[in-house]
Design a protein around this motif. Sequence first.
Motif, PDB file in Angstrom:
ATOM      1  N   SER A 230      39.226  41.084  40.755  1.00 27.79           N
ATOM      2  CA  SER A 230      39.379  42.309  41.540  1.00 27.79           C
ATOM      3  C   SER A 230      38.132  42.712  42.299  1.00 27.79           C
ATOM      4  O   SER A 230      38.169  43.659  43.090  1.00 27.79           O
ATOM      5  CB  SER A 230      39.829  43.460  40.636  1.00 27.79           C
ATOM      6  N   ASP A 239      46.029  43.088  42.972  1.00 28.48           N
ATOM      7  CA  ASP A 239      46.540  44.378  43.424  1.00 28.48           C
ATOM      8  C   ASP A 239      46.671  44.433  44.936  1.00 28.48           C
ATOM      9  O   ASP A 239      47.275  45.368  45.475  1.00 28.48           O
ATOM     10  CB  ASP A 239      45.615  45.509  42.955  1.00 28.48           C
ATOM     11  N   ASP A 256      52.389  43.852  43.928  1.00 28.01           N
ATOM     12  CA  ASP A 256      51.010  43.896  43.426  1.00 28.01           C
ATOM     13  C   ASP A 256      50.889  43.577  41.933  1.00 28.01           C
ATOM     14  O   ASP A 256      49.858  43.839  41.335  1.00 28.01           O
ATOM     15  CB  ASP A 256      50.373  45.249  43.747  1.00 28.01           C
ATOM     16  N   SER A 258      52.011  44.770  39.132  1.00 28.63           N
ATOM     17  CA  SER A 258      51.685  45.875  38.239  1.00 28.63           C
ATOM     18  C   SER A 258      52.700  45.966  37.103  1.00 28.63           C
ATOM     19  O   SER A 258      53.881  46.257  37.350  1.00 28.63           O
ATOM     20  CB  SER A 258      51.662  47.199  39.008  1.00 28.63           C
ATOM     21  N   ALA A 532      42.626  52.665  44.522  1.00 27.86           N
ATOM     22  CA  ALA A 532      43.720  52.514  43.555  1.00 27.86           C
ATOM     23  C   ALA A 532      44.227  53.856  43.057  1.00 27.86           C
ATOM     24  O   ALA A 532      45.412  54.017  42.780  1.00 27.86           O
ATOM     25  CB  ALA A 532      43.245  51.657  42.382  1.00 27.86           C
TER      26      ALA A 532
END
Length: 670
Positions: A230, A239, A256, A258, A532
Motif C-alpha cells: 500500500s 485498494d 478494491d 475490501s 481512505a
Amino acid sequence: MGSEAEITGPLLAASGGGAEAEPEAVPPWREQVTARGLAVSAVLGVLFCLITHKLNLTVGIIPSLNVAAGLLGYFLVRTWTAALERLGVVSKPFTKQENTVIQTCVVACYGLAFSGGFGSYILAMDQKTYELIGPDYPGNRAVDVKNPSLGWMIGFMFVVSFLGLFSLVALRKVMVIDYKLTYPSGTATAMLINSFHTTTGAELADKQVRCLGKYLSISFIWNCFKWFFSGVGNSCGFDNFPSLGLEAFKNTFYFDFSPTYIGCGLICPHIVNCSTLLGAIISWGFLWPYISTKAGNWYPANLGSNDFKGLYGYKVFISVAVILGDGLYNLIKIIYATSKEIMSARAKQGRLPLVQVQDDDEGSKLSAEKKHLNETFIKDSIPPWLAGSGYVGLAAISTATVPMIFPQIKWYLVLSAYVVAPLLAFCNSYGAGLTDWNLASTYGKIGLFIFAAWVGQNGGVIAGLAACGVMMSIVATASDLMQDFKTGYLTLSSPRSMFVSQLIGTALGCVIAPLTFWLYWSAFDIGNPDGAFKAPYAVIFREMSILGVEGLSALPQHCLAICSFFFIASLVINLLRDVTPKNVSRFIPIPMAMAIPFYIGAYFAIDMFVGTVILFVWERVNRKECDDFAGAVASGLICGDGIWTVPSAILSILRIDPPICMYFKPSLTS
C-alpha cells in the motif's frame, strides 16, 4: 436502512427452538448481570466500536451487529468457562439471560460510535472540514470551528447519552406487550440466543463460531498482506486496483478487495446492494461526467477537485437532496402509521394502554408460554418515578453543561430540545418496531436545520450541529433500548437487568467510543476526500448547517434545480415502493442507498455487489447452509478487517511505512 445508512437486519439466521413450551426457571435479575459478562462486553465493545468507526469514516454504511454481539458473547463466555473447567474451577452455568445482557451491553456501547457523531456532526465542526469547504464559501466562518479533543467529547457523551434510556423506559410494556411491535432485529437476536441454549442450537452455534473464526483469520491475514503493497499516500496497493480498466478507475469504478464491504454485501438485502450500484452508475457513470463537461459554463473551469463552487459542490448537495427526500418521506410515513395505530388503540380501548388492559376472554386464550413471557417481563418493573425523575434530572444537568461545551447554543435551546425529544423518540422507536428502520439521523438533521436557522449567523453552524447531536443521541438510544427490551422479552430476561446493562454499556461507550475514534484521528488522515478515510458525512452535515443559516443562496449554478429534481424523485420512488404490489416493489431501488455512492464513489458499491452475487448464488446452491452460515462469514470478514485496524494504526503512529507501492499506469506507446 437508517441514517448514515445504518443497515438493520439479522446477521445470522436463527435455528433451533425458541422459548420452552413449559414455564422455565428464570434466574434473579442480579444473577443475569455478571462480572464475566461485563468483561466480555467491554472487549466486544472495543471491537465493534473500531468496526463502526471504520465504516462511518469510510462509506457511512453500518450493518447491524446485534446478532454478531450475541454470537461472539456466547463464544467468549463458553471459551472462558471451558478454560476454567480444565483448571478445575467450577463456574456458574451460562444462561441465555446472561447472553442477552452481554448483547445488550455491547449494543449500547458501540451504538454511541454511531450516534456520537464521530463520523458526522463532530467532524463537521473541525478545522479540516472548514478548510475543505473553503474560507471564502458563503456562511463558512472560521469562528464556527471546534476541533475534536478527548476531554470535551467524553464529557459531551456523558451528558447527552443517558437521557434516551429514561425517555421511554416507562413505555416498554406498551411497545412490547400491548402494541405487540415486532422489532425484527430484536426478535431475530432473541431467536438466535434461544437457539444457542438448546442442544441442537448449541451444535450449530459452535459451527457458526468456527466459521466466523475462519473468515476472521482470512480477513485479518489478507489485510496484513495488502498493507505491504500500500506504499505511502493514497494511490498504491490493492485498494486502488484498476480491475475494470484505467478509464473506469478514473470514475471510481473498480474492485478494491475490501473484506468489510464484501461482508456488508452478504448481510444487506439484495435490493440495498443493487440500489447502491445503481446510484453509482447514475452518478459516476452519467451525471458527474455530464456536469464536468459544463466546466467554464456552469462553474469556473480552473477549480480544484474539492472546491464547493465546482463539481464537488454538486456531488455534496445532490447527495443531501436525495438523503433528505428519503428521510422526510419515511418520517411522514412512520408518524402517520404511529398516529393511526394510536387512534386505533384508543378507539378499541378508550385510552392509550399505559397499563395492562386485557379482558378475561383474551387473557384465557393466551398460551402458558405467552403468559410466562408477559409475567417475567412485567415482574421486575422499573418504577415510573425513577424514569421520570431520571430524565428530568439528567436534562437539567445537560441543559446547564452543553452550553459550556458549545457556547453558541444557549441553555433555553437545549431545554426546548429536551421538551420535544421524548415525542420524537417515541415516533422513532415505534417506527423501528414496525419497519426495523432507525431514523435517528433524520430527526437529528431536522434539529440541525431548526436550531441553525434559529441561532442565525452568530454561531448557527455550531449550534445546529450540537443540537443535531443532542437529538440523535436521545432518539437513537431510545430505539436501541426498545429493540433490546424485545430481545429480553423473548429470552425471559428481566427488564431490570436489561436496563442496568444498558446503563453500563452506555457508560462504557461514553469512554470507549471517543478513545477508539481518537486512535483513528491520531493515526490516519481523517477527512481527506482523496484518502481512505473520507468521512463523507462530515462535509454533508456542515453544508446542511450552513444551508440552515444562509438559505439556498450558497448553491452552485443550476444546482438548486437538479437538487429539486432528485429530492422529488426520492419522494416518488419511496411512494412507488409503498403503493405497488410486493412482487413489484421489491425490485424498486431504495433512494437512501442510491445516495451514498453519489458522494463517496462507485468502488464500495462494486464490492457490496460482489457480496450480494455470492449470497445469491449460495442461496440457489444450498439455501439452508446459506441461511445458517452467511452471517457468520460476513461477521468474520468485517471483524477481521476491524481488528486489523489496531496494528495498522499502531504502525501509522510509529511512522512505519509499507515497503512497496503497487500502482498502475497506461503502457507506453511509440
